[in-house]
Design an enzyme around this catalytic site. Structure first.
Site, PDB file in Angstrom:
ATOM      1  N   GLN A 112      19.178 -13.127  -4.110  1.00  0.00           N
ATOM      2  CA  GLN A 112      18.186 -12.060  -4.255  1.00  0.00           C
ATOM      3  C   GLN A 112      17.964 -11.419  -2.886  1.00  0.00           C
ATOM      4  O   GLN A 112      17.451 -12.063  -1.975  1.00  0.00           O
ATOM      5  CB  GLN A 112      16.887 -12.624  -4.796  1.00  0.00           C
ATOM      6  CG  GLN A 112      15.834 -11.551  -5.061  1.00  0.00           C
ATOM      7  CD  GLN A 112      14.483 -12.153  -5.398  1.00  0.00           C
ATOM      8  OE1 GLN A 112      14.126 -13.200  -4.882  1.00  0.00           O
ATOM      9  NE2 GLN A 112      13.736 -11.509  -6.264  1.00  0.00           N
ATOM     10  N   GLU A 141       9.991 -12.783 -12.318  1.00  0.00           N
ATOM     11  CA  GLU A 141       9.814 -13.760 -11.249  1.00  0.00           C
ATOM     12  C   GLU A 141       8.406 -14.325 -11.238  1.00  0.00           C
ATOM     13  O   GLU A 141       8.192 -15.498 -10.996  1.00  0.00           O
ATOM     14  CB  GLU A 141      10.120 -13.109  -9.907  1.00  0.00           C
ATOM     15  CG  GLU A 141      10.133 -14.078  -8.751  1.00  0.00           C
ATOM     16  CD  GLU A 141      10.595 -13.413  -7.476  1.00  0.00           C
ATOM     17  OE1 GLU A 141      11.113 -14.117  -6.616  1.00  0.00           O
ATOM     18  OE2 GLU A 141      10.440 -12.191  -7.346  1.00  0.00           O
ATOM     19  N   SER A 158      17.316 -15.368  -0.713  1.00  0.00           N
ATOM     20  CA  SER A 158      17.493 -16.724  -1.226  1.00  0.00           C
ATOM     21  C   SER A 158      18.903 -16.927  -1.761  1.00  0.00           C
ATOM     22  O   SER A 158      19.443 -16.075  -2.446  1.00  0.00           O
ATOM     23  CB  SER A 158      16.460 -17.024  -2.319  1.00  0.00           C
ATOM     24  OG  SER A 158      16.505 -16.058  -3.338  1.00  0.00           O
ATOM     25  N   ASN A 168       0.445 -13.998  -2.553  1.00  0.00           N
ATOM     26  CA  ASN A 168      -0.718 -14.152  -3.425  1.00  0.00           C
ATOM     27  C   ASN A 168      -1.817 -13.142  -3.097  1.00  0.00           C
ATOM     28  O   ASN A 168      -2.617 -12.786  -3.972  1.00  0.00           O
ATOM     29  CB  ASN A 168      -1.251 -15.586  -3.323  1.00  0.00           C
ATOM     30  CG  ASN A 168      -0.391 -16.548  -4.126  1.00  0.00           C
ATOM     31  OD1 ASN A 168       0.685 -16.176  -4.617  1.00  0.00           O
ATOM     32  ND2 ASN A 168      -0.848 -17.779  -4.265  1.00  0.00           N
ATOM     33  N   GLU A 169      -1.854 -12.666  -1.839  1.00  0.00           N
ATOM     34  CA  GLU A 169      -2.839 -11.626  -1.513  1.00  0.00           C
ATOM     35  C   GLU A 169      -2.544 -10.348  -2.316  1.00  0.00           C
ATOM     36  O   GLU A 169      -3.450  -9.708  -2.859  1.00  0.00           O
ATOM     37  CB  GLU A 169      -2.805 -11.323  -0.006  1.00  0.00           C
ATOM     38  CG  GLU A 169      -3.390 -12.413   0.866  1.00  0.00           C
ATOM     39  CD  GLU A 169      -2.430 -13.565   1.092  1.00  0.00           C
ATOM     40  OE1 GLU A 169      -1.271 -13.479   0.625  1.00  0.00           O
ATOM     41  OE2 GLU A 169      -2.835 -14.553   1.745  1.00  0.00           O
TER      42      GLU A 169
END
Length: 387
Positions: A125, A250, A167, A364-365
């Site tokens: 990716q 994802e 990745s 996560n923000e």
């Protein structure tokens, strides 16, 4: 939400459980981020594919079983319960394949899906850039249209730029990513989704060592890399819409099925039985409850999808939940192990990997902003706010 399995679903579950019990390696495979482990994980993917267990929900012509969404969840639960190896092909199977099914041409489906299912071709990716991580639309890597390649005679595109935190790129064969194909268009427009071999002329792959020293990521440089029109996924300039389909997979169901966490929670309970420590008992219970809650939430999502709904922005809720649960599960295990944690590779490896969860797939923000704005209807965060 119906948690009762039908007779055919119970039969599917029994068949999967029996096959995994007979075939999961007795000893864990070496890390898939090492050259040795990568090859062994590819062999495991081929073994799964030979019995049509690698992509159970895919059409039979591509090594699948045409399993329903419920059967897919069942298989995932059995897979993790059996302690089966991590999936070296997960970028391709869980992130790229749904997009190829939705946006790819029949020729692309026939060319890419079979080798993805067998593990013969592993995908990296390649999304993030040094100045475009969570703000993906600000990427600067470019794609320039050429009517005829000087080397192949085909029409296509020339890619330039740099991707980072790719990745599997250190060992994978192909990559997928977005490039800016129209520099005059607005931020989210003028992007095109490309597929490209990582050994193509002009591609340089530079591995990046992780916290554990293994090269699970790489930065990839593009220097006048030619990509034919046949390797453009979706319409030119429509890459943002295509990419958002990938992001939804994802953050939502496909990458982090609940079986992964319920299996880890069961192992945590077993560890507590071996090493009872009242100081962390509440954290063990909390981790188990959250894993079970995620499982039930997922079954609710399955019901919604079966009824014609979609995940939408709720994928961001999933992403925050499972990434923080993963860290808490492993931190609790390490605290139970105490100094022995330094010698217990499975929990320690899982912990170091879990630390990346709140960052990748959109930090996560960013996910909390999406939840606040799109689900809760709160005002947009003012630009320039310092956190």
């Amino acid at each position: 939400m119906d948690l009762e399995l039908s007779e055919s679903e119970l039969a599917f579950q029994a068949e999967a459980r029996a096959w995994l019990a007979a075939n999961v390696p007795a000893e864990p495979l070496p890390s898939l981020d090492t050259a040795e482990g990568f090859v062994l994980h590819q062999a495991w993917e081929a073994k799964l594919a030979a019995e049509r267990w690698s992509v159970v929900s895919w059409p039979k012509e591509y090594h699948g079983r045409e399993a329903s969404l419920v059967e897919w969840i069942i298989f995932e639960e059995e897979y993790y319960r059996a302690g089966a190896p991590l999936r070296v092909s997960q970028n391709g199977i869980f992130l790229l394949a749904p997009i190829i099914f939705e946006h790819g041409t029949p020729e692309q489906q026939d060319r890419f899906l079979p080798s993805m299912a067998t593990g013969e071709r592993v995908w990296a990716q390649c999304w993030s850039e040094p100045e475009a991580g969570s703000d993906l639309a600000s990427l600067k890597s470019s794609a320039r249209r050429v009517s005829t390649s000087s080397t192949t005679g085909e029409s296509g595109w020339v890619l330039n730029g740099q991707k980072i935190w790719c990745s599997r790129a250190a060992l994978a064969q192909w990559g997928f990513g977005l490039f800016r194909s129209d520099p005059e268009a607005q931020k989210h427009a003028g992007l095109t989704y490309f597929l490209f071999p990582l050994d193509a002329e002009g591609v340089t792959v530079r591995p990046i060592a992780q916290l554990d020293g293994e090269e699970g990521f790489a930065e990839v440089f593009f220097d006048d890399v030619f990509v034919p029109d046949t390797d453009v996924l979706g319409a030119p300039g429509d890459g943002w819409r295509v990419a958002m389909s990938t992001a939804g997979n994802e953050r939502g169901l496909s990458l982090r099925s609940p079986g992964r966490f319920t299996a880890a929670a069961d192992r945590l309970l077993a560890l507590y039985d071996e090493r009872p420590d009242p100081r962390v008992a509440d954290r063990v219970v909390d981790a188990w409850l959250k894993a079970e809650a995620y499982r039930l939430y997922t079954w609710g999502t399955v019901t919604k999808l079966k009824d014609g709904g979609d995940i939408g922005a709720a994928g961001s809720v999933n992403k925050v939940w499972w990434s923080e649960l993963d860290v808490a599960l492993h931190e609790t295990a390490l605290d139970l192990l105490g100094p022995d944690a330094e010698l217990e590779s499975r929990w320690l490896d899982g912990y170091t990997f879990s630390l990346s969860g709140p960052i990748y797939a959109g930090t996560n923000e960013i996910q909390r902003n999406i939840v606040a704005e799109r689900i809760l209807g709160l005002p947009r965060e003012p630009k320039g706010v310092q956190k």
